[in-house]
Design a protein around this motif. Structure first.
Motif, mmCIF file in Angstrom:
data_model
loop_
_atom_site.group_PDB
_atom_site.id
_atom_site.type_symbol
_atom_site.label_atom_id
_atom_site.label_comp_id
_atom_site.label_asym_id
_atom_site.label_seq_id
_atom_site.Cartn_x
_atom_site.Cartn_y
_atom_site.Cartn_z
ATOM 1 N N ALA B 15 -45.954 -40.791 39.574
ATOM 2 C CA ALA B 15 -45.942 -39.352 39.799
ATOM 3 C C ALA B 15 -46.424 -39.023 41.212
ATOM 4 C CB ALA B 15 -46.803 -38.654 38.758
ATOM 5 N N ASN B 16 -47.442 -39.736 41.638
ATOM 6 C CA ASN B 16 -47.952 -39.547 42.988
ATOM 7 C C ASN B 16 -48.048 -40.903 43.648
ATOM 8 O OD1 ASN B 16 -50.296 -36.788 42.512
ATOM 9 N ND2 ASN B 16 -48.102 -36.843 42.916
ATOM 10 N N GLY B 38 -44.281 -33.558 42.320
ATOM 11 C CA GLY B 38 -45.589 -34.158 42.054
ATOM 12 C C GLY B 38 -46.757 -33.260 42.432
ATOM 13 N N THR B 41 -49.235 -32.749 39.352
ATOM 14 C CA THR B 41 -50.052 -33.930 39.083
ATOM 15 C C THR B 41 -51.182 -34.020 40.103
ATOM 16 O OG1 THR B 41 -48.039 -35.008 38.361
ATOM 17 C CG2 THR B 41 -49.953 -36.403 38.695
ATOM 18 N N GLY B 209 -43.095 -37.300 45.090
ATOM 19 C CA GLY B 209 -44.396 -37.866 44.773
ATOM 20 C C GLY B 209 -45.225 -38.299 45.952
#
Lengths: 377, 515
Positions: B15-16, B38, B41, B209
């Motif tokens: 996600a990151n 992202g 998150t 991300g």
């Protein structure tokens, strides 16, 4: 994408398997708590299933359960809860018996007429709940439960001897049906028994159910309504018409579910005609996930519990209560509802992740080049 | 505050990845990126709701690790969520002290503190007002106050302008500047680039991300920023040449719709959409747009007035017949009205068009035809999916929307209802959806466009109408009108034909440029 197909099958099977295992474990807990062997009842029951006369009983019983469960499942597929299958099939069986006792046509006409009478009666009784729901907004759950009681009283009245009833000893019957309406079965000998002819009708109805739901426009509308009422309405499904049609179909199928016994063996509707098929049908439809094959397995399983459990009472040296099977049926319902919801949510999330992962992998391949472009900027 | 090398993995998805972000004290730092890039998150990590797998967070040079939002709050980080978390039936005071009773009690002290904060930052919050009586902008200020009350020195605002009309956005930005002046830091998440440029001191762009770059607002145009976000050249909603014909496709005359009890939710609605015309309907949500859509699609039937499609009066027609005769529908809430979330994509392709080819042959469904056509749509509309058997729920919002647009366009509609067609859709998909609408318009489609994105509305429409309180109160020429002028009509402040005033021209810089 074969992978997702395989996955779907796996998920479909996981629900019932988890439910059954949980139900068996919990039943064993009950057995242990009451100081009995937690294993032996199962082996005794499995032994029963090896006898061919019990097998015939199971098959016959399952055919009736199957039809009742299909009737329930039709409703379930569009979020309609037809609890009234019980009243519908009893009333339908009684009406069919009455017509069969008074009408004398050649077999090839008599039998279809009788089947149609059963279906129309069931559809009519369910249709009352349908009409109430569309016109007055009455919940079909409440209406069908009440119609069940009304059906009981109505049957009681119609089988009085000054209406259509014929008293045989202590039993009120509708008189013996003309034998042109009897449906021959497959005779496997006097010590084994006879498989009802209408077992084949049950199988055929399963096929029809699948085809209608999955291969017709009507079936698509019905399923769409069940999955999302709002989306279905926006797609052009007339919700009221759909409710009424589904109730009528459900009732018609319910009307058939008492007939394997009536036309194949009993040939009269009496006080000893089995009750409760409709309620068991709900369990079976749940367990079978409204899927025609799943329902078939579920119907056989519940019929097995029914027909193999009486032997527990006579087991030696230790007798068990045959109600163990009833406990188990109850636990199955619980376990089924919980495990299906859990498996459904788990499956949805899992697929979301998988799709995300596949797309991320594809994106990662493109990413490295693009990153360079940005760096250049 | 400084974040370095933050990486967060979810099963199967990163996600990151290697995020770097430095927020200076006393500044507004904007974090921009497409949906799904992202941002959320990252914010959850900052606010202690998720733990990063790698990387460090440092505040004032001191390395820290958050175990929960409580840790983050203790460190002076506060979050204003996109969806407000307020109890409607309590007063502002009660909402603010709720959960923080220990700070200043619940009585006079708390009230004093609230008034003090409100005054200091120019929030204008009344402690004794009931939250249910407050408008959206006021509620947002209560949320900000709540965070400040808990001693936050760094505020995270998640898409704070999504729910505001332009005038309210300006007011919010004034508040943010006050906060900044008092030495607080603000992290501002958005994908509205004009806004970001007007309020932020620093900008960090996040894509797929990871942080792909930073920008200084004074030296950046919205276009450059958007290109960083998308990583490619960016199209605009502008429609080149007029394709409006004089052939009316949809004629609505004096339409009236009543709620239970006889109150009119739509009244005296009259308009005509011609072939090749996009009629844009502006309005704050809840002013009758939903009801108008339902009346047009046939989910609600008019209490009086008529709706005609071409020459035919379709007022009494049921939904299905309307759809079969060429009414396309991109619903405002795709999850509720446009998709069967748990059904595979190809069944979703059938939805709404079950009686038409290639989905059906007469009475029978044609799964193969539908599947083949779904593959075509996935290809032609760039729906990112590993296959057509996955459930609709597993696609991202943008891809779900592309599927819906593809489906509706595949039946060559005469009239298309497009309600918020690019809501919650990333910039890439947005451009594609605009293109498809424009292309269909060239071929003679009549479109009713309802959108909260005023730039989209002005850029795509040939004619503009404003709906307020169930009535069409104003009209405007999209060639000259600015979002601000449209915004004032949306709040009921202006009506009739909106003339563009030359004086506001300069002030509307970024938006003009965006067009």
């Amino acid at each position: 994408m074969k992978k997702f197909d395989k996955e779907r099958v796996l998920l479909a099977v996981a629900g019932p398997v988890i439910a059954l295992v949980a139900a068996i474990v919990l039943t064993s807990v009950v057995l242990i708590a009451s100081g009995k062997s937690p294993i032996e009842p199962y082996t005794l029951m499995l032994q029963q299933a090896g006898y061919s006369d019990v097998q015939v009983l199971i098959l016959n019983q399952a055919s009736m359960y199957y039809l009742a469960a299909l009737a329930v499942a039709v409703g379930f597929r569009m979020n309609l809860f037809n609890i009234g299958v019980d009243g519908q099939y009893r009333l339908a069986a009684m009406m069919t018996a009455v017509v069969g006792a008074h009408l004398a046509l050649p077999s090839f006409l008599q039998i279809p007429v009788l089947l149609i009478v059963g279906m129309l009666t069931g559809a009519f009784w369910a249709g009352i709940a349908g009409v109430l729901k569309v016109t007055r907004g009455v919940s079909e759950v409440v209406a069908t439960i009440m119609l069940n009681s009304i059906a009981t009283s109505l049957i009681g009245y119609l089988t009085l001897s000054d209406v259509w009833g014929v008293q045989v000893g202590n039993n009120m019957t509708t008189g013996v049906m003309k034998d042109s309406g009897w449906i021959p079965g497959i005779d496997l000998g006097s010590d084994v028994g006879e498989i009802y002819g209408l077992v084949f009708l049950a199988v055929a109805m399963g096929v029809v159910y699948w085809v209608v739901l999955n291969r017709t426009r009507f079936g698509f509308d019905l399923r769409a309504t069940g999955e999302s009422e709002t989306a279905a309405a926006a797609s052009g499904v007339d919700a009221k018409k759909m409710v009424l049609t589904a109730m009528l179909i459900s009732g018609a199928v319910a009307g058939l579910s008492g007939l394997p016994l009536l036309l194949g063996d009993a040939h009269t509707y009496s006080l000893s005609f089995p009750t409760g098929l409709g309620f068991t049908g709900i369990t079976i439809a749940l367990l079978g996930r409204n899927n025609p094959i799943g329902i078939a397995f579920a119907a056989l399983l519940i019929a097995f519990l029914d027909k193999a459990s009486p032997a527990l009472d006579y087991a030696t040296p230790v007798a068990y209560e045959k109600e163990i099977a009833t406990i188990m049926q109850g636990l199955i319902v619980f376990a089924v509802v919980i495990s299906y919801e859990a498996v459904r949510q788990w499956g949805l999330r899992r697929q979301q992740k998988q799709v995300g992962a596949e797309l991320a992998a594809a994106a990662a391949r493109n990413n490295s080049q693009k990153k360079q472009e940005v760096a250049a900027r | 505050m400084e974040l370095a090398g933050i990486t967060k993995r979810f099963p199967g998805v990163v996600a990151n990845h290697d995020i770097h972000l430095t927020v200076r004290k006393g500044t507004v730092h904007a974090l921009v990126g497409e949906n799904g890039a992202g941002k959320s998150t990252l914010m959850k990590i900052l606010y202690g709701m998720q733990k990063p797998d790698e990387g460090t967070i440092a505040i004032d040079g001191e390395q820290i690790a958050f175990g929960s939002p409580a840790d983050a709050i203790a460190r002076g980080i506060g979050m204003v969520h996109q969806h407000f978390m307020l109890a409607d039936n309590l007063t502002v005071l009660e909402n603010v002290v709720l959960g923080s009773e220990k700070l200043y009690g619940i009585g006079g002290n708390a009230r004093k503190k609230i008034n003090e904060i409100s005054e200091r930052y120019g929030l204008g919050v009344r402690p004794d007002a009931l939250v249910e009586n407050l408008g959206v902008a006021d509620r947002q200020r209560v949320e900000i106050l709540k965070v400040l009350y808990r001693g936050a020195t760094t505020l995270i605002l998640d898409e704070p302008t999504a729910v505001l009309v332009p005038q309210e956005v300006d007011a919010l930005f004034d508040n943010l500047r006050e906060l900044k002046a008092e030495g607080l830091s603000v992290i501002f998440i958005s994908h509205k680039l004009g806004e970001v440029l007007s309020v932020a001191d620093d900008i960090t762009v996040i894509r797929r991300g990871t942080t792909v770059g930073t920008a200084v607002p004074a030296e950046t145009t919205p276009r450059q920023l958007a290109e960083m976000m998308v990583g490619s050249e960016l199209p605009t909603p502008e429609t080149a040449e007029s394709t409006v014909t004089d052939r009316p496709v949809l004629t609505v005359d004096k339409l009236r719709l009543e709620a239970e009890g006889g109150r009119a939710v739509l009244d005296d609605i009259t308009f005509t959409i011609h072939a090749g015309e996009v009629l844009g309907l502006a309005g704050v949500e809840g002013n009758g747009q939903t009801e108008l859509i339902e009346a047009l699609i046939g989910l609600q039937h008019a209490d009086s007035g008529t709706i005609a499609l071409g020459e035919e009066d379709i007022t009494p027609w049921p939904t299905r017949r309307r759809r079969e005769s060429g009414v396309g529908y991109i619903p405002e809430d795709r999850h509720r009205h446009g998709l069967l979330l748990e059904a595979p994509l190809w069944e979703n392709r059938i939805l709404g068009h079950v009686t038409e080819r290639p989905n059906a042959k007469g009475f029978w469904l044609d799964p193969k035809g539908a599947q083949d056509d779904t593959r075509r749509i996935v290809e032609a509309y760039d729906v990112r999916t590993p296959g057509i058997d996955v459930t609709a729920a597993s696609l991202s919002g943008g891809n779900q929307q592309k599927l819906i647009v593809g489906r509706e366009m595949s039946h060559s509609p005469k009239f298309l209802i497009a309600a918020h067609p690019t809501r919650g859709v990333d910039v890439g998909a947005q451009a594609a959806i605009w293109d498809h609408i424009r292309e269909a318009r060239r071929e003679g489609l009549a479109v009713l466009l309802i959108s909260a994105d005023l730039d989209e509305l002005i850029g795509l429409s040939d004619t503009l109408r404003v709906i307020y309180n169930g009535r069409l109160v104003a009209d405007a020429d999209p060639a000259t009108i600015t979002p601000e002028e449209l915004g004032s009509a949306m709040t009921g402040a202006a009506s009739g034909h909106l003339e563009h005033e030359e004086t506001t021209d300069e002030a509307a810089g970024p938006e003009d440029e965006a067009r």
